[in-house]
Design a protein around this motif. Structure first.
Motif, PDB file in Angstrom:
ATOM      1  N   LEU A 155       0.813   1.738  10.499  1.00 25.45           N
ATOM      2  CA  LEU A 155       1.125   3.147  10.285  1.00 25.45           C
ATOM      3  C   LEU A 155       2.021   3.416   9.077  1.00 25.45           C
ATOM      4  O   LEU A 155       1.800   4.396   8.361  1.00 25.45           O
ATOM      5  CB  LEU A 155       1.738   3.734  11.551  1.00 25.45           C
ATOM      6  N   PRO A 156       3.052   2.587   8.795  1.00 27.73           N
ATOM      7  CA  PRO A 156       3.919   2.925   7.654  1.00 27.73           C
ATOM      8  C   PRO A 156       3.203   2.985   6.317  1.00 27.73           C
ATOM      9  O   PRO A 156       3.615   3.731   5.429  1.00 27.73           O
ATOM     10  CB  PRO A 156       4.964   1.802   7.676  1.00 27.73           C
ATOM     11  N   THR A 157       2.126   2.198   6.132  1.00 27.59           N
ATOM     12  CA  THR A 157       1.418   2.191   4.849  1.00 27.59           C
ATOM     13  C   THR A 157       0.008   2.757   4.937  1.00 27.59           C
ATOM     14  O   THR A 157      -0.600   3.049   3.903  1.00 27.59           O
ATOM     15  CB  THR A 157       1.324   0.760   4.292  1.00 27.59           C
ATOM     16  N   GLY A 158      -0.539   2.871   6.151  1.00 23.65           N
ATOM     17  CA  GLY A 158      -1.913   3.334   6.310  1.00 23.65           C
ATOM     18  C   GLY A 158      -2.953   2.255   6.095  1.00 23.65           C
ATOM     19  O   GLY A 158      -4.154   2.540   6.169  1.00 23.65           O
ATOM     20  N   HIS A 160       1.117  -8.725   4.559  1.00 22.93           N
ATOM     21  CA  HIS A 160       2.186  -8.733   3.559  1.00 22.93           C
ATOM     22  C   HIS A 160       3.074  -7.494   3.666  1.00 22.93           C
ATOM     23  O   HIS A 160       2.595  -6.357   3.644  1.00 22.93           O
ATOM     24  CB  HIS A 160       1.591  -8.813   2.154  1.00 22.93           C
ATOM     25  N   MET A 161       4.376  -7.751   3.818  1.00 26.20           N
ATOM     26  CA  MET A 161       5.428  -6.744   3.888  1.00 26.20           C
ATOM     27  C   MET A 161       5.356  -5.877   5.143  1.00 26.20           C
ATOM     28  O   MET A 161       6.044  -4.876   5.240  1.00 26.20           O
ATOM     29  CB  MET A 161       5.461  -5.868   2.632  1.00 26.20           C
ATOM     30  N   TRP A 162       4.523  -6.258   6.123  1.00 30.33           N
ATOM     31  CA  TRP A 162       4.579  -5.583   7.411  1.00 30.33           C
ATOM     32  C   TRP A 162       5.843  -6.035   8.133  1.00 30.33           C
ATOM     33  O   TRP A 162       6.222  -7.213   8.086  1.00 30.33           O
ATOM     34  CB  TRP A 162       3.357  -5.918   8.258  1.00 30.33           C
ATOM     35  N   SER A 163       6.474  -5.122   8.795  1.00 34.22           N
ATOM     36  CA  SER A 163       7.649  -5.440   9.603  1.00 34.22           C
ATOM     37  C   SER A 163       7.206  -5.785  11.011  1.00 34.22           C
ATOM     38  O   SER A 163       6.373  -5.092  11.601  1.00 34.22           O
ATOM     39  CB  SER A 163       8.620  -4.262   9.635  1.00 34.22           C
ATOM     40  N   GLN A 205      13.796  -0.077  16.095  1.00 33.50           N
ATOM     41  CA  GLN A 205      14.760  -1.146  15.859  1.00 33.50           C
ATOM     42  C   GLN A 205      15.379  -1.093  14.465  1.00 33.50           C
ATOM     43  O   GLN A 205      16.437  -1.671  14.239  1.00 33.50           O
ATOM     44  CB  GLN A 205      14.097  -2.511  16.087  1.00 33.50           C
ATOM     45  N   GLY A 206      14.708  -0.429  13.531  1.00 29.16           N
ATOM     46  CA  GLY A 206      15.251  -0.342  12.183  1.00 29.16           C
ATOM     47  C   GLY A 206      15.315  -1.707  11.520  1.00 29.16           C
ATOM     48  O   GLY A 206      14.702  -2.675  11.945  1.00 29.16           O
ATOM     49  N   GLY A 214      12.508  -9.937   9.578  1.00 32.47           N
ATOM     50  CA  GLY A 214      11.363  -9.370  10.278  1.00 32.47           C
ATOM     51  C   GLY A 214      10.166  -9.081   9.402  1.00 32.47           C
ATOM     52  O   GLY A 214       9.125  -8.674   9.912  1.00 32.47           O
ATOM     53  N   GLN A 215      10.283  -9.301   8.089  1.00 33.85           N
ATOM     54  CA  GLN A 215       9.171  -9.013   7.189  1.00 33.85           C
ATOM     55  C   GLN A 215       8.292 -10.245   6.997  1.00 33.85           C
ATOM     56  O   GLN A 215       8.732 -11.389   7.127  1.00 33.85           O
ATOM     57  CB  GLN A 215       9.679  -8.547   5.833  1.00 33.85           C
ATOM     58  N   VAL A 216       7.035  -9.964   6.669  1.00 33.76           N
ATOM     59  CA  VAL A 216       6.059 -11.002   6.350  1.00 33.76           C
ATOM     60  C   VAL A 216       5.844 -11.015   4.839  1.00 33.76           C
ATOM     61  O   VAL A 216       5.708  -9.955   4.218  1.00 33.76           O
ATOM     62  CB  VAL A 216       4.716 -10.722   7.052  1.00 33.76           C
ATOM     63  N   TRP A 217       5.841 -12.199   4.262  1.00 32.99           N
ATOM     64  CA  TRP A 217       5.373 -12.356   2.876  1.00 32.99           C
ATOM     65  C   TRP A 217       4.022 -13.049   2.934  1.00 32.99           C
ATOM     66  O   TRP A 217       3.901 -14.173   3.430  1.00 32.99           O
ATOM     67  CB  TRP A 217       6.339 -13.183   2.035  1.00 32.99           C
ATOM     68  N   TRP A 218       2.992 -12.378   2.455  1.00 34.14           N
ATOM     69  CA  TRP A 218       1.661 -13.005   2.382  1.00 34.14           C
ATOM     70  C   TRP A 218       0.961 -12.446   1.147  1.00 34.14           C
ATOM     71  O   TRP A 218       0.132 -11.555   1.229  1.00 34.14           O
ATOM     72  CB  TRP A 218       0.870 -12.741   3.661  1.00 34.14           C
ATOM     73  N   LYS A 219       1.330 -12.973   0.023  1.00 29.27           N
ATOM     74  CA  LYS A 219       0.826 -12.488  -1.252  1.00 29.27           C
ATOM     75  C   LYS A 219       0.860 -13.635  -2.252  1.00 29.27           C
ATOM     76  O   LYS A 219       1.741 -14.497  -2.191  1.00 29.27           O
ATOM     77  CB  LYS A 219       1.693 -11.332  -1.756  1.00 29.27           C
ATOM     78  N   GLU A 220      -0.090 -13.627  -3.178  1.00 30.96           N
ATOM     79  CA  GLU A 220      -0.120 -14.695  -4.164  1.00 30.96           C
ATOM     80  C   GLU A 220       1.141 -14.652  -5.034  1.00 30.96           C
ATOM     81  O   GLU A 220       1.629 -13.580  -5.397  1.00 30.96           O
ATOM     82  CB  GLU A 220      -1.374 -14.605  -5.039  1.00 30.96           C
ATOM     83  N   LEU A 221       1.672 -15.824  -5.335  1.00 27.93           N
ATOM     84  CA  LEU A 221       2.815 -15.940  -6.223  1.00 27.93           C
ATOM     85  C   LEU A 221       2.329 -15.946  -7.667  1.00 27.93           C
ATOM     86  O   LEU A 221       1.154 -16.232  -7.934  1.00 27.93           O
ATOM     87  CB  LEU A 221       3.581 -17.229  -5.908  1.00 27.93           C
TER      88      LEU A 221
END
Length: 765
Positions: free
Chosen positions: A525-528, A567-570, A576-577, A73-80
């Protein structure tokens, strides 16, 4: 990670004869391309071992970019991590150009037994961007304002900066110092042909490094799918806004469409409705603004909005006329339980709120709430709830997702102030409230509280005479004395009125922005993290999506897509956890680059990729596909959008088009010459599970490869048509059996400069 150098000199062709070459196969098997309407006889080979021109064949090197790591359920969107190119390449091409004529890419786990491809139905590639930088360029993090709606969502991988290739030293030979490789760059990227007809190439002077910015979405059901491939797709948990099927016949996960979750809050300037809003206000008569910015335009709207406001609180009388004592437009006054709405047709100078020194109101909801705001900068609140369990009220909110300032009264009568979270207790605030009284009668506790109208910081709500006469609030009751999960909850609105009879308030109109033009923000909301919503839809004939009122065009209607997928948003709802908290998928993107030594006067330097999107955000790329009405025949259950675009430039011609769209809804994309009515290019994706994919590891049912259109002067190709100044009609046709968020209609176009004398592409310097 960089592979060991794997370089082969292949098929060196002299002027009159060819030598034998080292045989090799494509990394990803066979590729197909789309036939344009007027190809020359023969077949264009997509086998890289067959690539030949006056400079010989191709060489290649491999690069591993990563690692990429995520949970379900996580997104990866960040430079490698940036990698240096192989030493042999850097040394060999120092001071000269490399001509990259194509590439292949896969996503792999690196195991002791070798590379293992990661199935696309478990780790979905939404898109990727690869950058080859030469000595004269470098990747830089360029700061931007996340609330600036002019910054494209495709540039918003990070909430604070954009990753860009920036040239610091121009090439002495006039060549590019960087190249952006991003065609056919979504879920189709492993089996779509990434190449040009000779002599077109990505050209970089003195290549040194590679950077990759991928966007991946984890859709792997760890209980039912084998990460080594070959297993039937089984969907995992999906949020409530997912439109995907979730039964045993499902072929794809709704997560790949980035549905909106309850962890994301949209804030819309002027409210989230599409109709005008009418709200009662009073003004500071000593200020510059003493009347409504927008008065109610007619008596009918005045009286109907007044009736809505008064409903249940008393009876309403209506009057119309001219008055010097009342503000222009719509005013409402109260005398006991009798309310009078007066529509003033005179443009008077009267202040709306003249003489008002106190506002009061009571709402008997789950918790009975009374508020009295005074002109001595104090507010008094009276809250009544059960005597032995906790109860609470959150002000200026309608859901916990609004994270409001909240007053909690526990079962002993102790009062605390909090900034609650979304389904969370939130943060305990420093006390600003004075408890005036705390009484218990008939099993109910009543507390009378007072505090300053203005809070000490933004975590506290403000209660002033001029901040509005409607207070939306939420209230909840617990099952224990101390704060814990609520038993009951509700949302309501408290209306305030002048404490003295016959004092008028103004009913002001707040016009709603036209569809497609609302301004707002997206907050996780989890990160603001907070981003400004980007409006990209344009009127016809540029695009059809605005006229169709596609939800992606307006923040008020937006329920899924790139703008809620960072990036890293669920992509799961808060209740649902994480179904597999101890299972992280880690893998790499593997690139194989095919190249020649750049030859001045021979190789054609491609123009940086053009995006000819016909939809909303992300370079005019993204849109929603509405579900067909029930009963629509299957062969008619399609959805079409279109747009017209006229590219600029100085006599540029088409070399390649990769139509970027997403499984599982993409059926076809077309480009037509809108002057002559002639078809230029039509691409129909090839779906997995249809027996048309040559390698089983890439044959996931429901997922696609996209055959590009290639133009050139080899057998099987059509000569390169002109593009500059030609109006093109672009169409995207999709399957609408189910609704879809975040589909894309994004032609990724490679253009080349033209030599009018030879009527051929213009070779580089």
């Amino acid at each position: 990670f960089v592979s060991k150098m794997a370089v082969f000199r292949l098929c060196a062709v002299a002027a009159l004869a060819a030598t034998c070459c080292v045989a090799f196969e494509n990394m990803n098997g066979e590729y197909v391309i789309s036939k344009t309407p007027h190809p020359t006889p023969g077949e264009f080979s997509t086998k890289w071992a067959d690539y030949k021109n006056e400079q010989g064949g191709v060489e290649y090197f491999d690069m591993y970019m990563g690692p990429i790591s995520h949970k379900y359920g996580q997104v990866w969107w960040k430079e490698l991590p940036q990698q240096n190119l192989p030493d042999d390449i850097v040394k060999r091409f120092a001071g000269k150009g490399i001509a990259i004529v194509g590439y292949e890419v896969d996503q792999v786990r690196r195991t002791p037994q070798g590379d293992v491809s990661v199935p696309i139905n478990m780790a979905y590639n939404h898109h990727h961007d690869a950058f080859i930088n030469g000595k004269g360029s470098r990747m830089e993090k360029v700061k931007y304002d996340p609330l600036d709606p002019t910054i494209s969502p495709m540039a918003r991988a990070d909430p604070h900066y954009m990753l860009k290739a920036v040239e610091h030293t121009p090439s002495a030979s006039g060549l590019p110092t960087s190249a952006h490789l991003a065609a056919g760059n979504g879920g189709e990227y492993r089996k779509s042909y990434h190449g040009f007809a000779s002599p077109v190439a990505y050209v970089v002077d003195s290549p040194e490094t590679i950077s990759v910015l991928p966007m991946q979405i984890d859709t792997w059901n760890r209980d039912h799918m084998d990460i080594n491939g070959g297993s039937k797709f089984v969907p995992g948990p999906l949020p409530k806004h997912s439109l995907a099927p979730n039964g045993s016949d499902a072929l794809y996960s709704g997560l790949l469409e980035c549905p909106l979750t309850d962890k994301v809050v949209k804030t819309v300037q002027g409210g989230d409705g599409f109709d005008p809003q009418f709200n009662p206000l009073i003004f500071d008569c000593a200020s510059k603004r003493t009347q409504c910015n927008h008065t109610v335009s007619n008596a009918s709207d005045c009286f109907s909005s007044a009736q809505d406001l008064v409903q249940g609180a008393g009876t309403l009388k209506t009057m119309q006329g001219e008055s010097d004592d009342l503000a222009p437009g719509c005013t409402i006054s109260r005398n006991g339980s009798v309310f009078t709405a007066f529509y003033n047709t005179k443009k008077s100078n009267a202040c709306c709120g003249q003489g008002v020194t106190q506002l009061t109101g009571v709402k008997d909801s789950l918790v009975k709430v009374g508020v009295s705001i005074n002109n001595n900068n104090t507010v008094q609140m009276t809250l009544t709830g059960p005597a032995t369990v906790w109860f609470g009220v959150g002000f200026y909110a309608q859901t916990m997702a609004d994270t409001p300032y909240t007053i909690v009264v526990d079962g002993t009568g102790a009062v605390t102030e909090r900034r609650i979270g979304n389904h969370a207790a939130g943060t305990l605030l420093a006390p600003t409230i004075k408890v005036e009284s705390n009484t218990v009668s008939g099993g109910l506790r009543t507390v009378v509280l007072s505090r300053a109208t203005l809070g000490p910081n933004p975590n506290y709500a403000n209660f002033t005479l001029t901040s509005g006469l409607k207070i939306p609030f939420i209230s909840a009751l617990g099952t224990s004395s101390t704060l814990a999960y609520h038993q009951n909850k509700t949302a309501d609105i408290l209306n305030l009125w002048p404490a003295q009879d016959n004092q008028a308030v103004c009913m002001c109109e707040f016009p709603a922005a036209p569809f497609g033009y609302a301004q707002g923000t997206i907050k996780y909301l989890p990160t603001g993290e907070e981003f400004g919503f980007v409006n990209y839809c344009e009127p016809e004939p540029r695009e059809s999506v605005l006229q169709q009122r596609n939800p992606t065009c307006d923040v008020r209607a937006y329920v899924g897509g790139l703008q809620v997928c960072k990036h890293m948003w669920s992509l799961l709802d808060s209740d649902q956890g994480q179904p597999w908290p101890n299972s992280t998928l880690t893998y790499y993107q593997k690139y194989r680059f095919y190249y020649q030594e750049y030859t001045p006067g021979f190789h054609v330097v491609s123009v940086p990729r053009q995006g000819w999107g016909i939809a909303a955000a992300g370079g005019h790329a993204e849109y929603d596909v509405p579900k067909c009405p029930d009963g629509t025949p299957a062969d008619a259950c399609n959805h079409t959008i279109w747009g017209v675009l006229t590219p600029g430039g100085d006599n540029l011609h088409l070399a390649a088009i990769h139509f970027h769209c997403h499984a599982p809804t993409c059926l076809a994309m077309e480009i037509w010459n809108n002057q002559t009515g002639e078809l230029v290019c039509r691409q129909e994706p090839v779906y997995g599970g249809t027996g048309k994919i040559d390698l089983a590891k890439f044959d996931e049912p429901g997922y696609i490869l996209q055959p590009p259109c290639i133009w050139g002067y080899q057998p099987g190709l059509e000569p390169m048509p002109p593009a500059s100044g030609v109006p093109f009609l672009i169409k995207a046709i999709t399957n609408a059996t189910y609704g879809h968020h975040g589909e894309m209609a994004f032609p990724e176009v490679t253009l080349v400069p033209w030599n009018s004398t030879t009527n051929r592409p213009l070779a580089g310097p």
